[in-house]
Every structure is written in structure tokens, then in C-alpha cells.
Design an enzyme around this catalytic site. Structure first.
Site, PDB file in Angstrom:
ATOM      1  N   GLU A 184      46.076  27.990  41.522  1.00 14.14           N
ATOM      2  CA  GLU A 184      46.521  26.429  41.446  1.00 14.14           C
ATOM      3  C   GLU A 184      46.703  26.052  39.980  1.00 14.14           C
ATOM      4  OE1 GLU A 184      43.942  27.956  43.055  1.00 14.14           O
ATOM      5  OE2 GLU A 184      43.199  26.810  44.445  1.00 14.14           O
ATOM      6  N   CYS A 221      39.215  25.409  44.803  1.00 13.08           N
ATOM      7  CA  CYS A 221      37.820  25.645  44.484  1.00 13.08           C
ATOM      8  C   CYS A 221      37.109  24.230  43.996  1.00 13.08           C
ATOM      9  CB  CYS A 221      37.482  26.729  43.558  1.00 13.08           C
ATOM     10  SG  CYS A 221      38.064  26.487  41.829  1.00 13.08           S
ATOM     11  N   THR A 269      34.802  66.186  48.377  1.00 10.08           N
ATOM     12  CA  THR A 269      36.172  66.021  48.090  1.00 10.08           C
ATOM     13  C   THR A 269      36.682  66.499  46.589  1.00 10.08           C
ATOM     14  OG1 THR A 269      36.589  64.420  49.675  1.00 10.08           O
ATOM     15  CG2 THR A 269      38.224  64.540  48.160  1.00 10.08           C
ATOM     16  N   LEU A 313      42.449  60.571  41.477  1.00 15.55           N
ATOM     17  CA  LEU A 313      42.406  59.154  42.190  1.00 15.55           C
ATOM     18  C   LEU A 313      42.746  58.043  41.196  1.00 15.55           C
ATOM     19  CD1 LEU A 313      38.742  59.846  43.465  1.00 15.55           C
ATOM     20  CD2 LEU A 313      40.955  60.197  44.708  1.00 15.55           C
ATOM     21  N   ARG A 364      49.566  56.812  39.797  1.00 15.33           N
ATOM     22  CA  ARG A 364      50.653  57.340  39.187  1.00 15.33           C
ATOM     23  C   ARG A 364      51.871  57.000  39.556  1.00 15.33           C
ATOM     24  NH1 ARG A 364      46.748  60.698  40.126  1.00 15.33           N
ATOM     25  NH2 ARG A 364      47.960  62.104  41.558  1.00 15.33           N
ATOM     26  N   PRO A 372      36.896  63.637  56.273  1.00 12.51           N
ATOM     27  CA  PRO A 372      36.502  63.544  57.363  1.00 12.51           C
ATOM     28  C   PRO A 372      34.861  63.042  57.680  1.00 12.51           C
ATOM     29  CG  PRO A 372      37.174  65.888  57.378  1.00 12.51           C
ATOM     30  CD  PRO A 372      37.403  65.125  56.028  1.00 12.51           C
ATOM     31  N   SER A 414      31.226  58.602  59.089  1.00 17.82           N
ATOM     32  CA  SER A 414      30.126  57.887  58.715  1.00 17.82           C
ATOM     33  C   SER A 414      30.283  56.541  58.630  1.00 17.82           C
ATOM     34  CB  SER A 414      29.384  58.282  57.289  1.00 17.82           C
ATOM     35  OG  SER A 414      29.032  59.682  57.446  1.00 17.82           O
TER      36      SER A 414
HETATM   37  C1  AOF Z   1      40.727  29.092  43.815  1.00 14.62           C
HETATM   38  N1  AOF Z   1      41.878  29.779  43.391  1.00 14.62           N
HETATM   39  O1  AOF Z   1      43.182  31.626  42.445  1.00 14.62           O
HETATM   40  C2  AOF Z   1      40.880  31.899  43.388  1.00 14.62           C
HETATM   41  C3  AOF Z   1      39.790  31.260  43.812  1.00 14.62           C
HETATM   42  O2  AOF Z   1      33.794  32.529  39.443  1.00 14.62           O
HETATM   43  P1  AOF Z   1      35.034  31.600  39.613  1.00 14.62           P
HETATM   44  O3  AOF Z   1      34.867  30.262  38.949  1.00 14.62           O
HETATM   45  O4  AOF Z   1      36.206  32.294  38.985  1.00 14.62           O
HETATM   46  O5  AOF Z   1      35.410  31.389  41.084  1.00 14.62           O
HETATM   47  C4  AOF Z   1      35.118  32.191  42.064  1.00 14.62           C
HETATM   48  C5  AOF Z   1      35.410  31.564  43.325  1.00 14.62           C
HETATM   49  O6  AOF Z   1      36.582  30.721  43.445  1.00 14.62           O
HETATM   50  C6  AOF Z   1      35.560  32.577  44.365  1.00 14.62           C
HETATM   51  O7  AOF Z   1      34.321  33.314  45.057  1.00 14.62           O
HETATM   52  C7  AOF Z   1      36.459  32.025  45.288  1.00 14.62           C
HETATM   53  O8  AOF Z   1      35.401  31.342  46.119  1.00 14.62           O
HETATM   54  C8  AOF Z   1      37.299  31.176  44.692  1.00 14.62           C
HETATM   55  N2  AOF Z   1      38.495  31.738  44.507  1.00 14.62           N
HETATM   56  N3  AOF Z   1      39.522  29.651  44.291  1.00 14.62           N
HETATM   57  O9  AOF Z   1      40.860  27.750  44.153  1.00 14.62           O
HETATM   58  C9  AOF Z   1      41.774  30.939  43.058  1.00 14.62           C
HETATM   59  N4  AOF Z   1      40.721  32.981  43.157  1.00 14.62           N
HETATM   60 ZN    ZN Z   2      40.062  27.445  41.828  1.00 10.41          ZN
END
Ligand code: AOF
Ligand code: ZN
Length: 379
Positions: A64, A87, A210, A218, A221, A313, A318
Site C-alpha cells: 500500500e 497493517c 535425493t 536446486l 535457472r 517418495p 512422510s
Molecule cells: C500490509 N501490506 O504489503 C504486507 C503486510 O514486520 P513488518 O512490520 O514488515 O509487518 C509484517 C506483517 O505485516 C506481516 O506479518 C503481515 O501481517 C503484514 N503484511 N501488510 O499492510 C503488505 N506484506
Molecule cells: Zn503494511
């Protein structure tokens, strides 16, 4: 505060289209934003996209923040589309909460796909936006967002990463001849798809068997995606990983993590550490095998949200029998081995795939001469 502004007219078709674009944008970051989810975001003003953002490598800046910065003053009165709740926490990593960016930008409305399962944020981001006078609608694209953010959701809720199991088989169901020698099962187009899948995960995980039989690199490429190789994880209970293996020789370029049993000898650990390999230890299950749930918990603590298991496998069986295979991709070649060999899918796993209480068929796709069948855990 914003009560006088006209309530935006909702056009469901346009809303679906913009959220689909935000989701597609978010998916481009899968595999490189851990420990964060890869979020996509759009700022839309009068039907025109004026800002786009995706969570950046390593998880910051958030989607955002980037989309709103790109939009600038055009964000005033606009709609912010986002694939996960913005967030609301002040990050220890120094980030301003997206909530704050959103309120200060002058955005009128937020269309968000799902609540963030992170308990520090869940529901709070949306509620605080509403209390600041921003219109909030949650749910558009929700099913797809839950799929794309499954790694984040499982890490937060269950303390383990999402696991995608990948198995390759010949038309008659084998992954190796009876003598255990190496054979190329999948064609070129299928291998390209596998490299793309690797790039969209945080870590690739294999068993030591493996490594000892194939000496794989791994890495990713594919032209243009050479820097997208995820972390490489080897489940190696007795620390048998050879110092001469391709994995160890390239550990300085693409990190290698070995998960050993607590009772493995100390000597090889020191030698591996000397080569830049990280070594962790977990307990054993009663039957002597490495404690897989503990290994996954450990990887989640390291920040891993999405694991691509190409472990063969035994590791596949597992993981599946412990309910730890969230996605299972079986690629089937058009050619047969023509003699009895090692079965790619153990009979128990084959039966589980036919049991709707365990797995459901999600998709089939052709890549050159190989057919990929994807199953999702029914849990
Ligand atoms: C958002 N926009 O693009 C993402 C979010 O450790 P921080 O502060 O970077 O925050 C991590 C938390 O923010 C993560 O665990 C998830 O809950 C949220 N991710 N939130 O608004 C984003 N990547
Ligand atoms: Zn955020």
C-alpha cells in the site's frame, strides 16, 4: 471527517477486475517477501489505476505504501484495492503502518480481500480505517487471496509454512529405475514450469537421499530469474551431506540450511558451517525418522512461509501422512519406464489422493509432453 464526500458508486464487475489485478500483482512477489506475505495493491481514481504496489523483497516497504506513493495527490477521494488488510502496527523494522499511509493519503474507500490473520492486526486495520471515516469493504477476491496468502496464514495460525509437494513420474508411475540410477523423467517445458514454481516459494526442501543420488543444484535457472533462487533446505538426520556436493559448493551464493537430528555427530556440522552452510537440529520421531513437524516449525520461526518439497517418495509420503502437504503437484510424462522401478507415489499416498476427505483435485495443465495434476489438502 469525510462524511460530506459522495459515497462512491459500486460497480461489481470493475471491482472484481481491479481486485484480480491486485491479486496478480501480489503473486509476482511470492517467494521473495518472506517473512512477510506478498500483497498487491492498486489505487483507482474515476475508474483509472493511478498507483500500483507489491510488497518488496524482504517484506518492506509494504504494497500500500508503494501504491499510495505512486498515486500521490491523485489518491485523494480514490479507492485503494488491497489483497490483505492494511497493517496497523508500528513495525520493529521501522515501517509506518499502512493504515496511517492510507488515512493521510486522502483515500475515500478501501476494498480489501481478507482480514490479516496476524493477531496484532486482524480486524484492527479495517476497524481503525472505518473509525477514521474511510469506507471499507472486505471480501472481494477473498478465496483467491486465502490461496495466495496460505503460507502467511499457516505460519501465523499453525506456526508452520505452507508445503507444496512436487513429484515426477513416468507414464507407468515410476520415479526411478529399480537400480536407483538417475533418470530424466520430465521434458523441457515441465522443467521450466518447475523452475517457476521454485521461484514462487521461499525455500526448496529435499531429503538427503535425493542429494546423494542426484547431486542437484536446486536453483532457479530461467533467463531473467537467476536471482530468484530460494533458500535450499536439506533434511539430513545423520549429517551425511558431502562437502563436495553442488549444494555445499554453491552455499555462498544461494544459502543452504541443513536440518539434522539432535544426535548427529558434531564434526560434520563444523565442516559444513565452515563452508557457510547453516545447521539446525531437531529431535527424532519414535520410529527414528527426523521430526518433520519440528523441522517445519523451525523453518517458520526463521520466517519461511512457503516450502517447495522436491524430496522424493519418502519425504512426500512422510509429509502427506502427517497432514503437512497443503498442495501436491504430480507431473506425469508421456513415456513409460517399462519395468518395475521405484514408485513415485507410495500406495498409501495414491489412495489418499483418491479420498475426498484428504485431497481434492484443483487443476490439470499440460506443459509440453508432461501433464501436471495439482491437488489441495481438504483440511
Ligand atoms: C500490509 N501490506 O504489503 C504486507 C503486510 O514486520 P513488518 O512490520 O514488515 O509487518 C509484517 C506483517 O505485516 C506481516 O506479518 C503481515 O501481517 C503484514 N503484511 N501488510 O499492510 C503488505 N506484506
Ligand atoms: Zn503494511
Amino acid at each position: 471527517m469525510r462524511g460530506w464526500t459522495a459515497v462512491p458508486v459500486v460497480d461489481p464487475a470493475a471491482e472484481r477486475r481491479f481486485m484480480a489485478e491486485a491479486l496478480a500483482l501480489g503473486r509476482t512477489g511470492l517467494g521473495r517477501t518472506w517473512p512477510n506475505p506478498s500483497v498487491g495493491s492498486l489505487v483507482v481514481k474515476d475508474g483509472v489505476v493511478v498507483g500500483r504496489g507489491v510488497t518488496q523483497p524482504g517484506g518492506r516497504p509494504h504494497a500500500e505504501a508503494i501504491a499510495l506513493e505512486a498515486a500521490g495527490l491523485a489518491a485523494v477521494g480514490a479507492t485503494l484495492y488491497v489483497t490483505l488488510e492494511p497493517c496497523s502496527h508500528r513495525s520493529v523494522r521501522g515501517g509506518t503502518p499502512c493504515l496511517e499511509h492510507t488515512i493521510l493519503s486522502g483515500v475515500r474507500q478501501v476494498v480489501s480481500a481478507i482480514d490479516d490473520p496476524n493477531p496484532h492486526i486482524s480486524g484492527i486495520g479495517h476497524a481503525l480505517l472505518r473509525s477514521a471515516g474511510v469506507l471499507v469493504r472486505v471480501g472481494e477476491g477473498g478465496a483467491k487471496a486465502r490461496e495466495d496468502h496460505l503460507g502467511h496464514i499457516l505460519r501465523v495460525r499453525e506456526g508452520r509454512p505452507m508445503v507444496t509437494l512436487k513429484l515426477a513420474q513416468t507414464a507407468d508411475g515410476y520415479c526411478a529405475p529399480a537400480d536407483g540410477s538417475r533418470m530424466q523423467i520430465s521434458g523441457e517445458a515441465a522443467m521450466r514450469e518447475v523452475h517457476l514454481l521454485r521461484a514462487s516459494h521461499d525455500a526448496i526442501m529435499v531429503g538427503i537421499g535425493t542429494v546423494l543420488s542426484d547431486d542437484p543444484q536446486l536453483t532457479v535457472r530461467l533467463p531473467g530469474l537467476e536471482d530468484r533462487s530460494p533458500l535450499r533446505v536439506v533434511l539430513d538426520s545423520a549429517l551425511r551431506l558431502p562437502l563436495t556436493s553442488a549444494l555445499v559448493r554453491t552455499a555462498a551464493v544461494v544459502p543452504v540450511v541443513v536440518i539434522a537430528a539432535e544426535d548427529a555427530p558434531a564434526e560434520p556440522e563444523l565442516r559444513l558451517r565452515d563452508q557457510g552452510v547453516e545447521v539446525y537440529r531437531v529431535g527424532r520421531e519414535p520410529d527414528g525418522r527426523l521430526d518433520l513437524p519440528a523441522a517445519l516449525r523451525l523453518l517458520a520461526i526463521c520466517g519461511i512461509t512457503r516450502i517447495f518439497s522436491e524430496g522424493g517418495p519418502i519425504v512426500a509420503q512422510s509429509l502427506a501422512e502427517r497432514g503437512l502437504a497443503d498442495r501436491l503437484i504430480v507431473s506425469t510424462a508421456d513415456h513409460a519406464l517399462g519395468a518395475a522401478g521405484t514408485l513415485a507415489l507410495r500406495p498409501e499416498l495414491r489412495a489418499a489422493l483418491r479420498d475426498p476427505a484428504r485431497f481434492r483435485l484443483l487443476a490439470t495443465a499440460r506443459h509440453g509432453s508432461d501433464v501436471f495434476t495439482t491437488y489441495g489438502s481438504a483440511a
